[in-house]
Scaffold this motif. Structure first.
Motif, mmCIF file in Angstrom:
data_model
loop_
_atom_site.group_PDB
_atom_site.id
_atom_site.type_symbol
_atom_site.label_atom_id
_atom_site.label_comp_id
_atom_site.label_asym_id
_atom_site.label_seq_id
_atom_site.Cartn_x
_atom_site.Cartn_y
_atom_site.Cartn_z
ATOM 1 N N GLY A 70 -0.404 -5.924 -3.439
ATOM 2 C CA GLY A 70 -0.596 -4.947 -4.492
ATOM 3 C C GLY A 70 -2.076 -4.763 -4.792
ATOM 4 N N LEU A 71 -2.429 -3.605 -5.252
ATOM 5 C CA LEU A 71 -3.802 -3.301 -5.662
ATOM 6 C C LEU A 71 -3.795 -3.194 -7.178
ATOM 7 C CD1 LEU A 71 -6.674 -2.569 -4.545
ATOM 8 C CD2 LEU A 71 -5.992 -0.170 -4.795
ATOM 9 N N ARG A 119 -2.034 0.716 -3.762
ATOM 10 C CA ARG A 119 -2.714 1.773 -4.521
ATOM 11 C C ARG A 119 -2.319 1.677 -5.988
ATOM 12 N NH1 ARG A 119 0.795 6.879 -2.099
ATOM 13 N NH2 ARG A 119 2.846 6.153 -2.797
ATOM 14 N N PHE A 120 -3.016 2.408 -6.811
ATOM 15 C CA PHE A 120 -2.641 2.526 -8.214
ATOM 16 C C PHE A 120 -3.243 3.816 -8.758
ATOM 17 C CE2 PHE A 120 -6.758 0.336 -8.494
ATOM 18 C CZ PHE A 120 -7.410 1.071 -9.471
ATOM 19 N N ASP A 121 -2.701 4.273 -9.847
ATOM 20 C CA ASP A 121 -3.335 5.391 -10.539
ATOM 21 C C ASP A 121 -3.524 5.020 -12.000
ATOM 22 O OD1 ASP A 121 -1.066 6.805 -12.254
ATOM 23 O OD2 ASP A 121 -0.172 6.347 -10.310
ATOM 24 N N ILE A 122 -4.564 5.565 -12.582
ATOM 25 C CA ILE A 122 -4.950 5.225 -13.944
ATOM 26 C C ILE A 122 -5.389 6.489 -14.677
ATOM 27 C CG2 ILE A 122 -7.313 4.705 -13.224
ATOM 28 C CD1 ILE A 122 -7.385 2.527 -15.360
ATOM 29 N N GLU A 176 6.875 4.369 -2.893
ATOM 30 C CA GLU A 176 7.078 5.194 -4.080
ATOM 31 C C GLU A 176 7.749 4.402 -5.197
ATOM 32 O OE1 GLU A 176 5.876 8.141 -4.511
ATOM 33 O OE2 GLU A 176 5.072 8.217 -2.477
ATOM 34 N N LYS A 177 8.404 3.284 -4.834
ATOM 35 C CA LYS A 177 9.090 2.474 -5.835
ATOM 36 C C LYS A 177 8.138 1.503 -6.538
ATOM 37 C CE LYS A 177 13.494 2.612 -3.343
ATOM 38 N NZ LYS A 177 14.566 1.796 -2.694
ATOM 39 N N ASP A 178 7.014 1.204 -5.892
ATOM 40 C CA ASP A 178 6.041 0.274 -6.459
ATOM 41 C C ASP A 178 4.697 0.976 -6.543
ATOM 42 O OD1 ASP A 178 4.386 -1.771 -7.230
ATOM 43 O OD2 ASP A 178 5.008 -3.175 -5.679
ATOM 44 N N ARG A 179 4.298 1.333 -7.729
ATOM 45 C CA ARG A 179 3.070 2.120 -7.909
ATOM 46 C C ARG A 179 1.809 1.315 -7.659
ATOM 47 N NH1 ARG A 179 1.840 2.195 -14.193
ATOM 48 N NH2 ARG A 179 0.361 3.762 -13.524
ATOM 49 N N TYR A 180 1.936 -0.025 -7.495
ATOM 50 C CA TYR A 180 0.761 -0.858 -7.249
ATOM 51 C C TYR A 180 0.698 -1.390 -5.819
ATOM 52 C CZ TYR A 180 -0.485 -0.845 -12.186
ATOM 53 O OH TYR A 180 -0.865 -0.447 -13.450
#
Length: 301
Positions: free
Chosen positions: A74-75, A291-294, A284-288
């Motif tokens: 994960g990121l 990658r991640f978005d903030i 698509e099930k794990d947003r981290y």
């Protein structure tokens, strides 16, 4: 008379003095049945314990037996507020104090004074290099040394000179890391054909590149320049693999600091950051996962 007779029958069942029975059984009968169940449940317990012990013999204290279904790392980022939203006002220090406090706490273990022990840490260079091979997980080497990572490598986002990490000037920093996976070796992109065009200039040997951009098309042009601080502006390979808590207790993950130097104020901006590697996938099930978005909103009103 009937009542006395009934009471006598009940008492006689509990203890029959004539036959020497307790609850309908003699002492010998109770001994046999208790002995039977002690042996029976003892055997069941022995089978259970034996099965568990046999299973434990197949497991290693240092190396996961199966890793074929382990997801890519994960990121994640610090600060990591609720709902992934960083919102603050330049004129109110209380609005960004929780973010700077989280950054100070996270970076404390990266202080130089905490990495001076020559028996626990070693210098791995300030330029990207190949994987640091410290032997097999189950070898007799024992506890492995960890690569030093000075927070000074994070430039203005290190918190050494600017204790507000840019928040006071509306140029906030966030610290990014790849989560730990035992014995995982992230592999850089093989060629530019496998990554987006805008990421290609960031590709270099021995580095897992990271790239951030606007998540929504309407935010294009509002984010401004993003500066990347760290070794090679990404995650250098000499910090991998990770040997686990038992063999690598002092391990420090390499960090990348992102500084948003020219954000549009009073506008909610959604930014996505992604790492690129041949064995780093996304879900698509794990947003981290990779990658991640903030969301960032800087108010100055």
């Amino acid at each position: 008379m009937a009542s006395n007779k009934k009471d006598g029958g009940w008492k006689k069942f509990v203890y029959n003095s004539e036959k020497g029975e307790l609850l309908g059984r003699t002492g010998g009968s109770w001994f046999k049945i208790i002995l039977f169940y002690v042996i029976f449940y003892g055997c069941l317990a022995g089978i259970f314990i034996g099965t568990i012990q046999a299973l434990l013999l197949t497991l290693s204290n240092y190396k996961p037996t199966w890793q074929d279904r382990v997801a890519p790392p994960g990121l994640t980022h610090t600060p990591r507020p609720d709902k992934g939203e960083v919102t603050f006002n330049l004129n109110d220090i209380a609005t960004y104090l929780p973010y700077t406090a989280a950054l100070k706490e996270f970076l404390a273990k990266y202080d130089d004074e905490n990495q001076r022990d020559q028996m626990k840490f070693e210098d791995c260079g300030e330029e990207p290099a190949e994987y640091k091979d410290r032997g097999d997980l189950e070898s007799d080497v024992g506890v492995r040394k960890a690569c030093r990572f000075s927070r000074a490598l994070l430039g203005p986002c290190s918190g050494i000179e600017d204790r507000e990490f840019g928040f006071k000037e509306g140029k906030p920093c966030i610290i990014v890391k790849l989560n730990r996976i035992v014995n995982f070796r992230p592999r850089p992109p093989i060629s530019n054909d496998s990554i987006p065009e805008e990421v290609q200039p960031k590709v270099q040997p021995n580095v897992i590149p990271i790239y951030c951009s606007n998540k929504k098309e309407e935010d294009a042009g509002k984010i401004g320049e993003i500066k990347y601080y760290g070794i090679g502006g990404g995650f250098p390979l000499q910090y991998y693999p990770y040997y686990g808590k038992l063999l690598h207790p002092q391990y420090l993950q390499p960090l990348v600091a992102l500084q948003f130097t020219n954000l549009t104020f009073n506008s909610e901006l959604r930014i996505e950051c992604t790492v690129f590697g041949t064995n780093i996938k996304y879900s698509e099930k794990d947003r981290y996962q990779g990658r991640f978005d903030i969301k960032i909103l800087v108010n100055n009103l």
